[in-house]
Design an enzyme around this catalytic site. Structure first.
Site, PDB file in Angstrom:
ATOM      1  N   GLU A   1      -1.121  -1.263  -4.450  1.00  0.00           N
ATOM      2  CA  GLU A   1      -2.076  -0.261  -4.337  1.00  0.00           C
ATOM      3  C   GLU A   1      -1.924   1.038  -5.299  1.00  0.00           C
ATOM      4  OE1 GLU A   1      -3.842   3.453  -2.878  1.00  0.00           O
ATOM      5  OE2 GLU A   1      -2.056   2.476  -2.128  1.00  0.00           O
TER       6      GLU A   1
ATOM      7  N   ASP B   1       0.840  -1.279  -0.125  1.00  0.00           N
ATOM      8  CA  ASP B   1       0.089   0.068  -0.010  1.00  0.00           C
ATOM      9  C   ASP B   1       0.932   1.162   0.061  1.00  0.00           C
ATOM     10  OD1 ASP B   1      -2.327  -1.466   0.024  1.00  0.00           O
ATOM     11  OD2 ASP B   1      -2.950  -0.758   1.954  1.00  0.00           O
TER      12      ASP B   1
END
Length: 687
Positions: A383, A313
């Site tokens: 992400e 992420d």
């Protein structure tokens, strides 16, 4: 005694009464050597006369068992024995070369097998809201393990567990205090190890979240850094700044994602540290090689625990510009002191900096070291939310330098309203820009987006799931979407959370049955309230309903698992308008074609499919429908009526597939090209 011994040594043997036995019986056609009676030695009457070796004539013999090598060599050279032997030898040689050639040919023409992260759906879980096993009102790792049979019943191949690291849970996911510890609210490391083993026993895979960009301000690294302790001094981004009377003048105009300055003054170090997110989440200094090595060791730690992959992420925030230049205002006429919202700046100096992808590729290299064991490939996803499409595609890597297996595609989750046109644009934008040979993926929900039914309406849940499972690539489902759960509104929450900054507060715990707390917990309270509709919207109720959202989800996931057309076939977009999207799935070598028709309009629609595909039969059989009563029936291709949110999968035979037809060639896509041989029952790439 010597005389007796001499007599024993010269015992006479009758020629006919006893033949010498040398381990074999000679050919009976050999004439016996009958000694002349007149020349017989009278001292040894009837003794056997043993001929000398030169008296044998092998050419007059036939082969016999146990023949001496001198005789064997005489026979082996004869043509009737030599020729068959040479024929067998060369046949063996030719057969070996044919087998080697056939093996090489099969390898050469075989397409790459789908890996586990391509072969089936992913199921994303926020552990605190999935299942509580110890009655404390919080979901945990043991709760996930209790529900593995249910997950397997969805034909899921990969479980994706959101952040469970030790943290303050300030923003539910990111404030990590220790990357190598399980937060006690979720259980222990032993619980995690048991979960990994149980997942693998089910034939499933596990990927986990990892947020390398920053830590909690309670992390030991930060505490050492603020005290300028040894190597940790430059583990974070520190800059001199002015701080007088409680007012800080930051080094530049950079803003936090959550608004206001991204610089915070530290009273201990007397400098400002940089934070892209909350001030409790200081950014690591990835220009420090020691920091990169620390992160690699953390990756290795979890891979050694048996984790099958990661979702990385916030990687676009890993690096910032060295010179700390001010970022450009979107509205250049706006007074600089009033620029406080993240969207009011262009973030050219704080995201996707040169060198960021090199760091991500280093992560990939570490994971590749753990992928050498057969069947243990380690998946890497990134992400890439709020990135431009061009920048998102860069996470796939370069033609000869692999990076992520895919960046997570959340574009469907950004749709607040539906139409045939908008869905068509999302699909084509990804497929047309994706690098050749790469693998797509599709998400309809996630922890940071509004639930599908709350965003779009109950009417579209089945058609969106049908879209998810019939598009090429890996489908990804957020827990609860398979039963159509809705968001909740939390007005009185016992915690220091900003509900406007995180949509997780709107995600109620998983609804398992109609018992207390929706079967999520047997405790007296739950960390979030359950949705009031849980009596009707839950797993146990929908298991018994033939037309439920859960039943449709299971039928779709099973169809995808069983049909090569859906897992490996071509995808051809045929039509889109304000209401519907029409596309086909097909595979060379299989004359069966699936036509998918989805109505995303605000009302019912009537479609003449024969205007789209010529030579289409008047009647087509429905393979699957969001209206369960229509399954197996026929439709008139001249007038297909679809209600709002209805979806159909039609099946028919076609000799010339659409991706071979000039009219459709530019609208057809395939990731891993393959053809099917019905004769050999194999896939090949000689298409």
């Amino acid at each position: 005694m010597d005389e007796d011994k001499s007599n024993r040594d010269s015992i006479p043997m009758s020629m006919k009464g006893c033949r010498t036995n040398n381990g074999f019986v000679q050919n009976e056609d050999i004439s016996e050597q009958d000694p002349d009676p007149g020349s017989r030695d009278t001292s040894q009457p009837n003794a056997v006369s043993i001929p000398a070796p030169e008296e044998f004539h092998p050419k007059a013999l036939r082969p016999y068992a146990g023949m001496p090598k001198e005789v064997l060599f005489q026979f082996s050279g004869q043509a009737r024995y030599r020729v068959p032997r040479e024929i067998l030898f060369w046949l063996t040689v030719v057969s070996v070369f044919l087998l080697i050639g056939a093996t090489i040919a099969i390898i050469a023409i075989s397409p790459k097998c789908l890996d586990w992260w391509q072969a089936g759906p992913m199921y994303q879980i926020y552990p605190r809201s999935f299942k509580d096993s110890n009655k404390d009102g919080n979901g945990d790792l043991k709760g996930i393990q209790e529900k593995l049979d249910y997950i397997a019943s969805l034909n899921i191949k990969t479980i994706w567990v959101c952040s469970f690291y030790k943290s303050s849970l300030k923003d539910f996911r990111y404030g990590i205090e220790d990357f190598q510890e399980i937060d006690p609210i979720f259980g222990t490391m032993k619980d995690f190890e048991d979960l990994v083993a149980a997942i693998h026993d089910k034939g499933l895979k596990l990927i986990i979240d990892f947020i390398p960009n920053h830590t909690s301000d309670q992390h030991p690294w930060f505490q050492s850094s603020r005290n300028r302790s040894g190597k940790y001094t430059d583990y974070y981004i520190w800059q001199n700044c002015t701080h007088e009377n409680g007012v800080t003048i930051p080094p530049n105009n950079w803003l936090s994602v959550y608004g206001n300055s991204s610089w915070h003054f530290d009273d201990v170090r007397k400098q400002c540290y940089y934070h892209q997110f909350l001030k409790e989440q200081p950014d690591l200094n990835f220009r420090n090689p020691a920091v990169q090595e620390e992160i690699k060791e953390i990756i290795q730690f979890w891979l050694s625990k048996g984790v099958d992959g990661f979702s990385f992420d916030a990687v676009k925030f890993l690096l910032e510009a060295k010179d700390l230049r001010n970022e450009i205002q979107v509205n250049t006429s706006q007074i600089p002191d009033t620029v406080t919202h993240y969207s009011e700046l262009y973030h050219d100096f704080t995201t996707t900096q040169v060198g960021m992808h090199d760091i991500v590729r280093d992560f990939r290299h570490v994971m590749d070291q753990y992928s050498r064991e057969p069947g243990r490939y380690r998946f890497m996803g990134t992400e890439a939310s709020a990135e431009t499409l061009e920048r998102t595609m860069m996470y796939y890597g370069l033609p000869f330098i692999q990076e992520a297996d895919f960046p997570f595609n959340n574009y469907l989750t950004t749709l607040d309203s539906l139409s045939g046109h908008t869905v068509y644009e999302v699909i084509t934008s990804w497929m047309e820009n994706m690098p050749e040979g790469k693998w797509p993926n599709w998400m309809t929900g996630g922890p940071e987006t509004t639930r599908l039914t709350s965003r779009l309406g109950d009417e579209y849940i089945n058609s969106m799931n049908m879209l998810l499972f019939t598009l090429p690539g890996t489908p990804i489902t957020y827990y609860g979407e398979e039963i159509g759960m809705r968001d909740i509104s939390v007005t009185d929450f016992n915690g220091s959370y900003d509900a406007t900054q995180n949509t997780l507060l709107s995600k109620s715990p998983m609804q398992w049955d109609n018992s207390s707390n929706a079967g999520f917990s047997e405790g007296n309270h739950t960390w979030l309230p359950t949705n009031s509709d849980y009596h009707a919207v839950n797993v146990e109720v929908q298991k018994t309903q033939s037309s439920s959202v859960l039943k449709m989800y299971q039928d779709l996931s099973l169809l995808r698992a069983q049909e090569l057309l859906l897992s490996r076939g071509w995808f051809c977009l045929l039509k889109d308008d304000s209401h519907s999207v029409v596309y086909t799935r097909e595979l060379d070598g299989i004359d069966k074609v699936f036509i998918v028709i989805l109505n995303f309009g605000e009302s019912s629609t009537l479609l003449n499919l024969q205007e789209v595909i010529s030579d289409l039969p008047m009647k087509l059989r429905i393979k699957l429908s969001t209206n369960s009563s229509s399954k197996g029936s026929d439709v008139d291709t001249r007038a297909i009526s679809l209600e709002k949110g209805e979806g159909l999968i039609l099946e028919y035979s076609m000799k010339t597939l659409l991706h071979h037809q000039q009219a459709f060639r530019d609208r057809c896509f395939v990731s891993n090209r393959a053809c099917y041989s019905s004769v050999l029952d194999i896939l090949h790439n000689l298409c």
